[in-house]
Design a protein around this motif. Sequence first.
Motif, PDB file in Angstrom:
ATOM      1  N   UNK A 109     -10.150  13.600 -30.359  1.00  0.00           N
ATOM      2  CA  UNK A 109      -9.696  12.338 -29.773  1.00  0.00           C
ATOM      3  C   UNK A 109      -9.589  11.242 -30.832  1.00  0.00           C
ATOM      4  N   UNK A 110      -8.367  10.885 -31.179  1.00  0.00           N
ATOM      5  CA  UNK A 110      -8.142   9.818 -32.154  1.00  0.00           C
ATOM      6  C   UNK A 110      -8.659   8.469 -31.645  1.00  0.00           C
ATOM      7  N   UNK A 111      -8.406   8.199 -30.363  1.00  0.00           N
ATOM      8  CA  UNK A 111      -8.689   6.875 -29.815  1.00  0.00           C
ATOM      9  C   UNK A 111     -10.180   6.625 -29.605  1.00  0.00           C
ATOM     10  N   UNK A 112     -11.027   7.646 -29.781  1.00  0.00           N
ATOM     11  CA  UNK A 112     -12.464   7.464 -29.598  1.00  0.00           C
ATOM     12  C   UNK A 112     -13.207   7.303 -30.919  1.00  0.00           C
ATOM     13  N   UNK A 113     -12.506   7.483 -32.025  1.00  0.00           N
ATOM     14  CA  UNK A 113     -13.171   7.409 -33.325  1.00  0.00           C
ATOM     15  C   UNK A 113     -13.516   5.969 -33.696  1.00  0.00           C
ATOM     16  N   UNK A 114     -14.736   5.797 -34.190  1.00  0.00           N
ATOM     17  CA  UNK A 114     -15.198   4.501 -34.707  1.00  0.00           C
ATOM     18  C   UNK A 114     -15.943   4.781 -36.006  1.00  0.00           C
ATOM     19  N   UNK A 115     -16.570   3.743 -36.551  1.00  0.00           N
ATOM     20  CA  UNK A 115     -17.331   3.927 -37.788  1.00  0.00           C
ATOM     21  C   UNK A 115     -18.484   4.905 -37.583  1.00  0.00           C
ATOM     22  N   UNK A 116     -19.086   4.873 -36.391  1.00  0.00           N
ATOM     23  CA  UNK A 116     -20.222   5.750 -36.120  1.00  0.00           C
ATOM     24  C   UNK A 116     -19.833   7.033 -35.381  1.00  0.00           C
ATOM     25  N   UNK A 117     -18.676   7.031 -34.742  1.00  0.00           N
ATOM     26  CA  UNK A 117     -18.183   8.208 -34.014  1.00  0.00           C
ATOM     27  C   UNK A 117     -17.040   8.801 -34.829  1.00  0.00           C
ATOM     28  N   UNK A 118     -17.313   9.900 -35.512  1.00  0.00           N
ATOM     29  CA  UNK A 118     -16.306  10.437 -36.427  1.00  0.00           C
ATOM     30  C   UNK A 118     -15.724  11.775 -35.972  1.00  0.00           C
TER      31      UNK A 118
END
Length: 312
Positions: A109-118
């Motif tokens: 999931x591209x839209x769920x990626x964050x600095x902490x969620x990779x």
Amino acid sequence: MKKGNKILIGGIALGVLMTGFMSNYHISPLDDVKASSSHEMTSSQQSVKVFTNSDSDKTQLLNMMINSTDYFKNASGSFRYYSKNAETDMDIDFVVDIENSKSYEKNTFRNLKTKSIVEPFEESIFNGEYYSVYRSQDYLATQLSLEELATSSGSSQFHYQKISTPDSQNQGIVADNTIEDRIATTDAQDSYVRKTETSLMGITKTVLLPEDFAIGFIGTDLSGWNIVSNEKYLDRDCVIVEPVLNAYYKGKHNAVSARFIIDSATGILLESHLIDSDGNDTFLTKINSLSLNQSLQTNVFDKHNHFIKENE
């Protein structure tokens, strides 16, 4: 202790797949599935037809799209799936063995990626007997509260279900398997009989068996869409189609136009675009790599076997 004897219906792949496969009745377009297969397998390397904008060629293309899995034995590759309406943006890797009813799919999931969620991903496999889903910790972290995540003890991470696939020889097979054969009218309402897809390929079905696009977005009103050209895409011969969206799809996807790229030899949907008034995609599928009828990495179908054994 047995844990995972049912599938958690929450991920996108499961929502698309499971209810349709287990049912066996007439339905409206984009709802469910029933067997209807009679075409012989043909090679995707055969001499490819050049499609014109004639009604006969349009009908032939529609029939190929609703029967695309008759034209290849296996497939592997990757594609992007984006829906503004569903707030979903995924990269999907797939391996599908049509001949032996097996599939592997990994949705990142591209839209769920964050600095902490990779690494938010969901991996689904049908090995011919069990349909199983594994979800990464990063994916779970986006779906559960911290308290739920702390107390889940991994029970939300893996789920499986034993599946008995139908014997196609015992199904009511439609004689000619054309799009006209698939549409029935009851009480003045059209319904569509979907093709049985025994490899359970989840979101991958969107591109490898694009019957929803054939019956829904394109449709049997041949005056409502055009074959505009024959081109090359991923070094494959393809047909460019531009349908006129009806009011339902315009409203649902906030789109004013559409453009589809369809493989000329198989009916596979190589690329699809629903486009808004500013020229932006509101829905998109785009195959980035595609291999047909080649040797498969069959070990991917057994990737979850140890989880299943632990929970039996």
